[in-house]
Design a protein around this motif. Sequence first.
Motif, PDB file in Angstrom:
ATOM      1  N   ALA A  52      51.005   2.624  24.991  1.00  0.00           N
ATOM      2  CA  ALA A  52      50.073   2.929  23.891  1.00  0.00           C
ATOM      3  C   ALA A  52      49.430   4.287  24.182  1.00  0.00           C
ATOM      4  O   ALA A  52      48.861   4.469  25.260  1.00  0.00           O
ATOM      5  N   PRO A  53      49.553   5.247  23.280  1.00  0.00           N
ATOM      6  CA  PRO A  53      48.970   6.574  23.559  1.00  0.00           C
ATOM      7  C   PRO A  53      47.448   6.544  23.415  1.00  0.00           C
ATOM      8  O   PRO A  53      46.909   5.723  22.672  1.00  0.00           O
ATOM      9  N   GLU A  54      46.784   7.433  24.139  1.00  0.00           N
ATOM     10  CA  GLU A  54      45.330   7.598  23.967  1.00  0.00           C
ATOM     11  C   GLU A  54      45.074   8.081  22.537  1.00  0.00           C
ATOM     12  O   GLU A  54      45.806   8.958  22.047  1.00  0.00           O
ATOM     13  N   ASP A  55      44.023   7.561  21.894  1.00  0.00           N
ATOM     14  CA  ASP A  55      43.689   8.036  20.539  1.00  0.00           C
ATOM     15  C   ASP A  55      43.436   9.547  20.548  1.00  0.00           C
ATOM     16  O   ASP A  55      43.757  10.264  19.602  1.00  0.00           O
ATOM     17  N   SER A  56      42.837  10.030  21.655  1.00  0.00           N
ATOM     18  CA  SER A  56      42.498  11.465  21.726  1.00  0.00           C
ATOM     19  C   SER A  56      43.763  12.333  21.735  1.00  0.00           C
ATOM     20  O   SER A  56      43.748  13.463  21.245  1.00  0.00           O
TER      21      SER A  56
ATOM     22  N   LEU B 190      52.213   8.221  11.414  1.00  0.00           N
ATOM     23  CA  LEU B 190      51.773   7.180  12.370  1.00  0.00           C
ATOM     24  C   LEU B 190      50.849   6.166  11.712  1.00  0.00           C
ATOM     25  O   LEU B 190      50.920   4.968  12.000  1.00  0.00           O
ATOM     26  N   ILE B 191      50.008   6.666  10.816  1.00  0.00           N
ATOM     27  CA  ILE B 191      49.005   5.785  10.191  1.00  0.00           C
ATOM     28  C   ILE B 191      49.658   4.670   9.368  1.00  0.00           C
ATOM     29  O   ILE B 191      49.107   3.588   9.203  1.00  0.00           O
ATOM     30  N   ASP B 192      50.872   4.950   8.875  1.00  0.00           N
ATOM     31  CA  ASP B 192      51.577   3.962   8.051  1.00  0.00           C
ATOM     32  C   ASP B 192      52.320   2.907   8.867  1.00  0.00           C
ATOM     33  O   ASP B 192      52.943   2.010   8.307  1.00  0.00           O
ATOM     34  N   ILE B 193      52.310   3.036  10.202  1.00  0.00           N
ATOM     35  CA  ILE B 193      53.064   2.068  11.022  1.00  0.00           C
ATOM     36  C   ILE B 193      52.114   0.944  11.452  1.00  0.00           C
ATOM     37  O   ILE B 193      51.123   1.185  12.142  1.00  0.00           O
ATOM     38  N   ASN B 194      52.439  -0.289  11.029  1.00  0.00           N
ATOM     39  CA  ASN B 194      51.563  -1.426  11.345  1.00  0.00           C
ATOM     40  C   ASN B 194      51.917  -2.115  12.662  1.00  0.00           C
ATOM     41  O   ASN B 194      51.050  -2.622  13.356  1.00  0.00           O
ATOM     42  N   ASP B 195      53.194  -2.097  12.985  1.00  0.00           N
ATOM     43  CA  ASP B 195      53.635  -2.784  14.204  1.00  0.00           C
ATOM     44  C   ASP B 195      53.274  -1.926  15.430  1.00  0.00           C
ATOM     45  O   ASP B 195      53.658  -0.752  15.512  1.00  0.00           O
ATOM     46  N   SER B 196      52.541  -2.524  16.381  1.00  0.00           N
ATOM     47  CA  SER B 196      52.025  -1.710  17.489  1.00  0.00           C
ATOM     48  C   SER B 196      53.160  -1.180  18.375  1.00  0.00           C
ATOM     49  O   SER B 196      53.093  -0.051  18.872  1.00  0.00           O
ATOM     50  N   ASN B 197      54.210  -1.981  18.526  1.00  0.00           N
ATOM     51  CA  ASN B 197      55.335  -1.513  19.349  1.00  0.00           C
ATOM     52  C   ASN B 197      56.001  -0.291  18.702  1.00  0.00           C
ATOM     53  O   ASN B 197      56.280   0.717  19.358  1.00  0.00           O
ATOM     54  N   GLN B 198      56.221  -0.373  17.387  1.00  0.00           N
ATOM     55  CA  GLN B 198      56.843   0.750  16.666  1.00  0.00           C
ATOM     56  C   GLN B 198      55.928   1.982  16.695  1.00  0.00           C
ATOM     57  O   GLN B 198      56.386   3.116  16.791  1.00  0.00           O
ATOM     58  N   TYR B 199      54.619   1.735  16.637  1.00  0.00           N
ATOM     59  CA  TYR B 199      53.645   2.837  16.692  1.00  0.00           C
ATOM     60  C   TYR B 199      53.747   3.562  18.046  1.00  0.00           C
ATOM     61  O   TYR B 199      53.774   4.797  18.104  1.00  0.00           O
ATOM     62  N   ASN B 200      53.822   2.764  19.107  1.00  0.00           N
ATOM     63  CA  ASN B 200      53.915   3.375  20.445  1.00  0.00           C
ATOM     64  C   ASN B 200      55.200   4.185  20.582  1.00  0.00           C
ATOM     65  O   ASN B 200      55.191   5.311  21.091  1.00  0.00           O
ATOM     66  N   ILE B 201      56.301   3.593  20.113  1.00  0.00           N
ATOM     67  CA  ILE B 201      57.589   4.303  20.224  1.00  0.00           C
ATOM     68  C   ILE B 201      57.540   5.624  19.451  1.00  0.00           C
ATOM     69  O   ILE B 201      57.888   6.681  19.968  1.00  0.00           O
ATOM     70  N   LYS B 202      57.052   5.547  18.208  1.00  0.00           N
ATOM     71  CA  LYS B 202      57.054   6.755  17.370  1.00  0.00           C
ATOM     72  C   LYS B 202      56.144   7.830  17.965  1.00  0.00           C
ATOM     73  O   LYS B 202      56.499   9.015  18.018  1.00  0.00           O
ATOM     74  N   SER B 203      54.956   7.418  18.430  1.00  0.00           N
ATOM     75  CA  SER B 203      54.023   8.436  18.930  1.00  0.00           C
ATOM     76  C   SER B 203      54.533   9.058  20.230  1.00  0.00           C
ATOM     77  O   SER B 203      54.428  10.274  20.413  1.00  0.00           O
ATOM     78  N   ILE B 204      55.123   8.239  21.112  1.00  0.00           N
ATOM     79  CA  ILE B 204      55.620   8.828  22.375  1.00  0.00           C
ATOM     80  C   ILE B 204      56.880   9.661  22.103  1.00  0.00           C
ATOM     81  O   ILE B 204      57.081  10.705  22.731  1.00  0.00           O
ATOM     82  N   ASN B 205      57.685   9.240  21.124  1.00  0.00           N
ATOM     83  CA  ASN B 205      58.832  10.085  20.748  1.00  0.00           C
ATOM     84  C   ASN B 205      58.348  11.462  20.278  1.00  0.00           C
ATOM     85  O   ASN B 205      58.889  12.500  20.675  1.00  0.00           O
ATOM     86  N   LEU B 206      57.330  11.451  19.436  1.00  0.00           N
ATOM     87  CA  LEU B 206      56.815  12.736  18.937  1.00  0.00           C
ATOM     88  C   LEU B 206      56.269  13.568  20.105  1.00  0.00           C
ATOM     89  O   LEU B 206      56.452  14.784  20.174  1.00  0.00           O
ATOM     90  N   TRP B 207      55.620  12.872  21.044  1.00  0.00           N
ATOM     91  CA  TRP B 207      55.030  13.594  22.186  1.00  0.00           C
ATOM     92  C   TRP B 207      56.118  14.216  23.074  1.00  0.00           C
ATOM     93  O   TRP B 207      56.009  15.374  23.488  1.00  0.00           O
TER      94      TRP B 207
END
Length: 227
Positions: free
Chosen positions: A140-144, A158-175
């Motif tokens: 899970a990425p830091e909100d900051s 990211l805001i449109d992703i409800n599933d927390s696992n998918q959110y983590n994957i997408k945000s770390i992929n972007l990072w």
Amino acid sequence: MANTEQLLKKNLNQLSSKFNLEYFIVNMKEISNMFEFEQQRLYALLSNSELEYLEQLKIYKNKVQWVSGRYVVKQAFFKYKLSSKSLIDLSCIDVVKGQNSEPYILQYPNVNVSITHSYPYCIGIVSEKNIGIDLEKINAPEDSLIKFFFSEREKEILIDINDSNQYNIKSINLWTRKEAVSKLLKLGMKMNFKKLDVIDDELICNGVIKLFTYVCNDFSLTLAIDS
Ligand SMILES: CC(C)(COP(=O)(O)OP(=O)(O)OC[C@H]1O[C@@H](n2cnc3c(N)ncnc32)[C@H](O)[C@@H]1OP(=O)(O)O)[C@@H](O)C(=O)NCCC(=O)NCCS
């Protein structure tokens, strides 16, 4: 299910044949073992100035991480030279840092090099083309991180992703995409990450940069390459 190292290799092999680049991956636990049981074999790959630098590092974890970076670049460079039928003594090359801490080979400054570590893996890439690689554990990425380093368009996705696992994957992929581009451009932390929108697989930035991202179990891997 394939293990993480197999998945990393499978994806890197595809990129290697597509872009004529060489890579090497090591599990840093192996480097740790070499420190304990095969120090001679490990040190035989380092130049005198690298050995002097290593001597100065006091924290064991930093030693393992630093040596792993030199090890993977040297092994990838060995493969790179071998593909043109030349053999090289790896203790005769120095993997050094430039002005912004970007890695390069002192004796071969025109060869492009990139390094990433994410415990327990370390990957080195060597290529004729400008490249950047990044590997991160999916957490899970830091909100900051999102707030300060992501573009508006990325945040909207990211805001449109409800599933927390998918959110983590997408945000770390972007990072990892941002980190890989910052390495390709040799900017590192000097990069304006917020301005860098990495949603598309092609970025226009002094030419075209192509982005390739793979989820390998709980790791995100991105390669950025000039095309
Ligand atoms: C150094 C940085 C390029 C990547 O760091 P990272 O993803 O944490 O770590 P990685 O292991 O993937 O990459 C480290 C390698 O990047 C390389 N690197 C460092 N600066 C670089 C630059 N300017 N250009 C290209 N490569 C660079 C180095 O080779 C380094 O390995 P080495 O020390 O063994 O030589 C940089 O973008 C950074 O520090 N990022 C962390 C940012 C962060 O954590 N922000 C938190 C905000 S809340």
